[in-house]
Motif scaffolding. Sequence first.
Motif, mmCIF file in Angstrom:
data_model
loop_
_atom_site.group_PDB
_atom_site.id
_atom_site.type_symbol
_atom_site.label_atom_id
_atom_site.label_comp_id
_atom_site.label_asym_id
_atom_site.label_seq_id
_atom_site.Cartn_x
_atom_site.Cartn_y
_atom_site.Cartn_z
ATOM 1 N N LEU A 1 0.780 -1.330 0.043
ATOM 2 C CA LEU A 1 -0.170 0.094 0.019
ATOM 3 C C LEU A 1 0.984 1.220 -0.038
ATOM 4 C CD1 LEU A 1 -2.948 1.309 0.396
ATOM 5 C CD2 LEU A 1 -2.633 1.286 2.754
ATOM 6 N N GLU A 2 0.896 1.993 -1.046
ATOM 7 C CA GLU A 2 1.745 3.286 -0.973
ATOM 8 C C GLU A 2 0.721 4.506 -1.155
ATOM 9 O OE1 GLU A 2 2.820 6.777 -2.909
ATOM 10 O OE2 GLU A 2 1.858 5.215 -4.468
ATOM 11 N N SER A 3 0.968 5.537 -0.108
ATOM 12 C CA SER A 3 0.433 6.913 -0.194
ATOM 13 C C SER A 3 1.295 7.441 1.107
ATOM 14 C CB SER A 3 -0.991 6.637 0.081
ATOM 15 O OG SER A 3 -1.345 6.735 1.400
ATOM 16 N N ARG A 4 0.904 8.783 0.940
ATOM 17 C CA ARG A 4 1.551 9.481 2.074
ATOM 18 C C ARG A 4 1.335 9.023 3.397
ATOM 19 N NH1 ARG A 4 3.045 11.667 -1.422
ATOM 20 N NH2 ARG A 4 2.454 13.867 -1.809
ATOM 21 N N LEU A 5 0.177 8.617 3.620
ATOM 22 C CA LEU A 5 -0.219 8.359 5.198
ATOM 23 C C LEU A 5 -0.441 6.972 5.240
ATOM 24 C CD1 LEU A 5 -3.092 11.012 5.853
ATOM 25 C CD2 LEU A 5 -0.659 10.991 6.137
ATOM 26 N N ALA A 6 0.117 6.074 4.209
ATOM 27 C CA ALA A 6 -0.070 4.424 4.144
ATOM 28 C C ALA A 6 0.374 4.147 5.453
ATOM 29 C CB ALA A 6 0.488 4.011 3.243
ATOM 30 N N GLY A 7 1.232 4.453 5.892
ATOM 31 C CA GLY A 7 1.869 4.130 7.351
ATOM 32 C C GLY A 7 0.805 4.061 8.425
ATOM 33 N N TRP A 8 0.488 5.552 8.579
ATOM 34 C CA TRP A 8 -0.733 5.710 9.344
ATOM 35 C C TRP A 8 -1.954 5.116 9.100
ATOM 36 C CZ3 TRP A 8 0.490 9.762 13.251
ATOM 37 C CH2 TRP A 8 1.840 10.452 13.037
ATOM 38 N N LEU A 9 -2.273 4.838 8.096
ATOM 39 C CA LEU A 9 -3.778 4.397 8.134
ATOM 40 C C LEU A 9 -3.865 2.718 8.025
ATOM 41 C CD1 LEU A 9 -4.819 6.324 4.600
ATOM 42 C CD2 LEU A 9 -5.436 6.738 6.916
ATOM 43 N N ALA A 10 -2.699 2.083 7.679
ATOM 44 C CA ALA A 10 -2.556 0.848 7.823
ATOM 45 C C ALA A 10 -2.530 0.621 9.463
ATOM 46 C CB ALA A 10 -1.444 0.177 7.264
ATOM 47 N N GLY A 11 -1.636 1.325 10.205
ATOM 48 C CA GLY A 11 -1.598 0.844 11.568
ATOM 49 C C GLY A 11 -0.773 -0.117 11.627
ATOM 50 N N ASP A 12 -1.175 -0.971 12.800
ATOM 51 C CA ASP A 12 -0.702 -2.301 13.359
ATOM 52 C C ASP A 12 -0.847 -3.361 12.363
ATOM 53 O OD1 ASP A 12 -3.230 -2.683 13.960
ATOM 54 O OD2 ASP A 12 -2.787 -2.714 16.220
ATOM 55 N N ARG A 13 -1.735 -3.203 11.400
ATOM 56 C CA ARG A 13 -2.182 -4.215 10.325
ATOM 57 C C ARG A 13 -0.938 -4.439 9.317
ATOM 58 N NH1 ARG A 13 -6.033 -0.388 10.215
ATOM 59 N NH2 ARG A 13 -8.066 -0.919 11.049
ATOM 60 N N ALA A 14 -0.143 -3.468 9.362
ATOM 61 C CA ALA A 14 1.106 -3.410 8.338
ATOM 62 C C ALA A 14 2.360 -4.093 9.209
ATOM 63 C CB ALA A 14 1.698 -1.934 8.114
ATOM 64 N N ASP A 15 2.985 -5.051 8.329
ATOM 65 C CA ASP A 15 4.063 -5.774 8.751
ATOM 66 C C ASP A 15 5.377 -4.838 8.680
ATOM 67 O OD1 ASP A 15 2.782 -8.381 9.543
ATOM 68 O OD2 ASP A 15 2.375 -8.263 7.194
ATOM 69 N N LEU A 16 5.427 -4.155 7.535
ATOM 70 C CA LEU A 16 6.761 -3.233 7.457
ATOM 71 C C LEU A 16 6.344 -1.999 6.901
ATOM 72 C CD1 LEU A 16 9.736 -3.045 7.166
ATOM 73 C CD2 LEU A 16 9.650 -4.156 4.936
ATOM 74 N N ARG A 17 6.729 -0.887 7.708
ATOM 75 C CA ARG A 17 6.368 0.337 7.218
ATOM 76 C C ARG A 17 7.650 1.402 6.679
ATOM 77 N NH1 ARG A 17 2.791 1.210 12.428
ATOM 78 N NH2 ARG A 17 4.679 0.156 13.128
ATOM 79 N N ILE A 18 7.777 1.646 5.416
ATOM 80 C CA ILE A 18 8.755 2.206 4.811
ATOM 81 C C ILE A 18 8.670 3.671 4.675
ATOM 82 C CG2 ILE A 18 10.219 2.008 2.926
ATOM 83 C CD1 ILE A 18 9.577 -1.016 2.663
ATOM 84 N N TRP A 19 9.553 4.684 4.808
ATOM 85 C CA TRP A 19 9.466 5.958 4.316
ATOM 86 C C TRP A 19 10.632 6.378 3.507
ATOM 87 C CZ3 TRP A 19 6.127 9.984 4.898
ATOM 88 C CH2 TRP A 19 6.586 11.180 4.312
ATOM 89 N N LEU A 20 10.159 6.684 2.344
ATOM 90 C CA LEU A 20 11.457 7.094 1.253
ATOM 91 C C LEU A 20 11.516 8.499 1.130
ATOM 92 C CD1 LEU A 20 10.527 4.423 -1.528
ATOM 93 C CD2 LEU A 20 12.113 4.155 0.385
ATOM 94 N N ASP A 21 12.700 9.066 1.054
ATOM 95 C CA ASP A 21 12.779 10.529 0.956
ATOM 96 C C ASP A 21 14.100 10.708 -0.064
ATOM 97 O OD1 ASP A 21 12.286 13.231 1.275
ATOM 98 O OD2 ASP A 21 12.191 13.238 3.614
ATOM 99 N N ALA A 22 14.188 12.094 -0.090
ATOM 100 C CA ALA A 22 15.400 12.526 -0.833
ATOM 101 C C ALA A 22 15.444 14.075 -0.978
ATOM 102 C CB ALA A 22 15.395 12.090 -2.387
ATOM 103 N N PRO A 23 16.812 14.713 -0.907
ATOM 104 C CA PRO A 23 16.855 16.100 -0.758
ATOM 105 C C PRO A 23 15.798 16.687 -1.803
ATOM 106 C CG PRO A 23 19.060 15.231 -0.743
ATOM 107 C CD PRO A 23 18.164 14.015 -0.956
ATOM 108 N N GLU A 24 15.469 17.862 -1.454
ATOM 109 C CA GLU A 24 14.320 18.562 -2.242
ATOM 110 C C GLU A 24 14.796 18.824 -3.774
ATOM 111 O OE1 GLU A 24 12.803 23.092 -1.991
ATOM 112 O OE2 GLU A 24 11.541 21.758 -1.023
ATOM 113 N N GLU A 25 16.120 19.133 -3.785
ATOM 114 C CA GLU A 25 16.639 19.559 -5.353
ATOM 115 C C GLU A 25 16.655 18.242 -6.195
ATOM 116 O OE1 GLU A 25 20.137 19.132 -2.685
ATOM 117 O OE2 GLU A 25 18.206 20.056 -2.464
ATOM 118 N N VAL A 26 16.809 17.060 -5.536
ATOM 119 C CA VAL A 26 16.745 15.832 -6.077
ATOM 120 C C VAL A 26 15.429 15.485 -6.687
ATOM 121 C CG1 VAL A 26 17.267 13.294 -5.832
ATOM 122 C CG2 VAL A 26 18.875 15.012 -5.125
#
Length: 203
Positions: A96-121
């Motif tokens: 499940l992918e969305s800005r709030l996916a980790g929040w919305l899935a809560g403890d139903r999720a087995d692995l919660r990933i946050w991806l990021d990069a510097p703004e200019e990238v």
Amino acid sequence: MPETDATEKIDSNLFITVSGPPGCGATTVCSQLADALGCPYVSGGDIFRELAEDRRLTLNQLTAEAETSGEIDRALDERLQMIAEKWGMSSKPFILESRLAGWLAGDRADLRIWLDAPEEVRVGRIEDRIETEAEMRVREVSEAGRYEKYYNINIGDREFYDLHLNTARWSKQGVFTIIRAAIESYDPTDDEGAFETPIVETQ
């Protein structure tokens, strides 16, 4: 170390959420993971497009409406939460992918990933998209304000994510290789516990 072939299958039944700002590389990672796990994935962008079609609006029109009405965000997030509930009980791999996916899935999720990069990238990565740099920045600020207003969510609070990656530091395949290693090395018998995710009430 050679990078792992993305076509090699991953034997796992984890429910994984992937989140991050525009240009973070989430779509690429989700496609690679879905292929390797042999599972479906749902993105918030897909659901947003479905909502636009249901209302016979363009994406820009629906975005403008979301700026003035909480109903759009809540409808989107309610659908994502229902999807998370369904797959959280399935014991099958799912992404499940969305800005709030980790929040919305809560403890139903087995692995919660946050991806990021510097703004200019991230700006460089969205140059071929319809959205401009200014629009991207405005959208991020607007969405953060709405999340706080509707759900009391601080999108900058990422302590409950299990994996937090700066995707600018590795190639697309390198990012996938790292995430793949996290999935394949996960053993529930060694799991001493995830950080608690606050409950989000979308209704």
